[in-house]
Scaffold this active site. Structure first.
Site, PDB file in Angstrom:
ATOM      1  N   LYS A   1       0.451  -4.136   9.156  1.00  0.00           N
ATOM      2  CA  LYS A   1       1.717  -3.754   8.534  1.00  0.00           C
ATOM      3  C   LYS A   1       2.397  -2.745   9.443  1.00  0.00           C
ATOM      4  CE  LYS A   1       3.844  -2.386   4.169  1.00  0.00           C
ATOM      5  NZ  LYS A   1       4.611  -1.178   4.530  1.00  0.00           N
TER       6      LYS A   1
ATOM      7  N   CYS B   1       3.030   3.952   8.701  1.00  0.00           N
ATOM      8  CA  CYS B   1       3.171   5.212   7.974  1.00  0.00           C
ATOM      9  C   CYS B   1       3.633   6.325   8.911  1.00  0.00           C
ATOM     10  CB  CYS B   1       1.835   5.597   7.337  1.00  0.00           C
ATOM     11  SG  CYS B   1       1.901   7.153   6.418  1.00  0.00           S
TER      12      CYS B   1
ATOM     13  N   PRO C   1       0.843  -1.198   0.000  1.00  0.00           N
ATOM     14  CA  PRO C   1       0.000   0.000   0.000  1.00  0.00           C
ATOM     15  C   PRO C   1       0.875   1.243   0.000  1.00  0.00           C
ATOM     16  CG  PRO C   1       0.053  -0.995   2.191  1.00  0.00           C
ATOM     17  CD  PRO C   1       0.784  -1.926   1.284  1.00  0.00           C
ATOM     18  N   MET C   2       0.595   2.181  -0.915  1.00  0.00           N
ATOM     19  CA  MET C   2       1.414   3.386  -1.031  1.00  0.00           C
ATOM     20  C   MET C   2       0.508   4.585  -1.215  1.00  0.00           C
ATOM     21  SD  MET C   2       4.560   1.945  -3.417  1.00  0.00           S
ATOM     22  CE  MET C   2       3.529   0.846  -4.413  1.00  0.00           C
TER      23      MET C   2
ATOM     24  N   GLY D   1       7.303  -2.475  -3.174  1.00  0.00           N
ATOM     25  CA  GLY D   1       6.705  -1.160  -3.111  1.00  0.00           C
ATOM     26  C   GLY D   1       7.094  -0.315  -4.305  1.00  0.00           C
ATOM     27  N   ARG D   2       8.064   0.564  -4.113  1.00  0.00           N
ATOM     28  CA  ARG D   2       8.434   1.492  -5.188  1.00  0.00           C
ATOM     29  C   ARG D   2       8.954   0.780  -6.429  1.00  0.00           C
ATOM     30  NH1 ARG D   2      12.319   5.190  -1.916  1.00  0.00           N
ATOM     31  NH2 ARG D   2      12.371   3.320  -0.622  1.00  0.00           N
TER      32      ARG D   2
ATOM     33  N   GLY E   1      12.717  -1.662   0.371  1.00  0.00           N
ATOM     34  CA  GLY E   1      13.919  -1.632  -0.440  1.00  0.00           C
ATOM     35  C   GLY E   1      14.137  -2.822  -1.352  1.00  0.00           C
TER      36      GLY E   1
END
Length: 331
Positions: free
Chosen positions: A135, A96, A13-14, A229-230, A209
């Protein structure tokens, strides 16, 4: 344990990224990865425009709703609403570090109050039949990650959590921006491995990462699941190998022409429903990373696709600039 054990790889989730348009796009590349919404605050779920906040396409399954909040009763009510919308899992954000969540005393702040997190998990478990997961970070600020993560994990599993996903960095709530919190605190994968070794019968997933499927395979030797993620967002083609990896099959190349046609059709429907082309294409700019013409593709999507009135033909024009069989280091 999670019911969907085959979904050992997830797209994290971002905030501002993994909206419904992004998830639809990612689902066209991977059938098996578990997709997550952006964090949605429990109060917004209860009192806000639910279809706008929670609506999703059926093709997105398996898809999980991530909630933000610290009031067990509100989390339970929001979880019930999410289950009624058809989500496959409810996830509680305890990681977050943004100013928004700090002002609301949730997100990574909850690492300091593991008992309250456990109460929230227990309330949600009592409200829904689908899996409830958490998370988190390995710790925040000056916490020692050894006892901090153990306390959090012990509490949520005793409360009934079905899985714990751990971003393998501390979060610094003071002194670092949310962006800096994604890079500056050092990664400590071994801390997550130790948690899994201590809890062999619990689902422990890792995040933070991770760039490639080779790295993913290495992590899966130590934990139960991996979140990209990214890497998944900026270079979405990495998701093309997920299904084959999880199924033990040979990876297939992406049919880029079919993918662009599918996304152009989706964009047309999105525009007809009152949306804009840029809502869809902003998630696609990294699709052709490393191929000749990728720079031009990005330029078109970043300029022409964002103009008022832009239609799906702009996406097809951008695709025409890409040469699929020609790699370029300066693409």
């Amino acid at each position: 344990m999670l019911k969907n054990q085959d979904h050992r790889l997830a797209v994290a989730p971002m905030m501002d990224w993994t909206d419904r348009c992004c998830r639809y796009f990612h689902r066209q590349i991977t059938r098996d990865a578990l997709l997550y919404t952006e964090m949605v605050v429990a109060d917004a779920v209860i009192h806000g425009a639910r279809e706008r906040l929670l609506g999703f396409d059926e093709c997105e399954h398996p898809v999980a709703l991530q909630l933000g909040g610290s009031d067990p009763a509100k989390l339970a009510e929001a979880a019930r609403i999410g289950e009624a919308f058809g989500y496959d899992e409810i996830n509680l954000n305890v990681g977050c570090p943004s100013d928004r969540v700090q002002s609301g005393t949730f997100g990574a702040c909850l690492m300091k109050t593991p008992g309250l997190v456990a109460e929230g998990v227990a309330a949600m478990k009592g409200a829904v039949k689908i899996p409830v997961t958490v998370k988190c970070r390995i710790g925040v600020d000056d916490q020692d990650p050894e006892p901090a993560l153990d306390r959090l994990a012990d509490g949520v599993f005793e409360a009934g959590a079905d899985a714990l996903w751990v971003h393998a960095r501390k979060a610094w709530l003071e002194g670092l921006s949310p962006k800096e919190n994604r890079d500056i605190p050092p990664l400590d994968y071994s801390r997550v491995y130790r948690l899994k070794a201590r809890m062999p019968h619990r689902f422990i997933g890792i995040n933070g990462g991770i760039q490639t499927l080779d790295e993913t395979r290495t992590h899966l030797d130590h934990v139960d699941g991996v979140m990209l993620g990214r890497a998944a967002y900026h270079t979405p083609s990495v998701l093309a190998g997920v299904d084959a990896m999880l199924r033990g099959e040979a990876a297939e190349d992406i049919d880029f022409a079919a993918l662009v046609d599918t996304m152009a059709d989706y964009a047309a429907r999105h525009i007809a429903a009152g949306g804009r082309l840029g809502h869809v294409t902003r998630h696609m700019v990294g699709l052709f990373h490393g191929l000749f013409g990728a720079r031009r593709f990005r330029q078109i999507l970043s300029t022409d696709a964002t103009r008022p009135g832009a239609g799906p033909e702009v996406l097809r024009q951008a695709f025409a600039a890409v040469e699929l069989n020609r790699a370029s280091e300066a693409a």
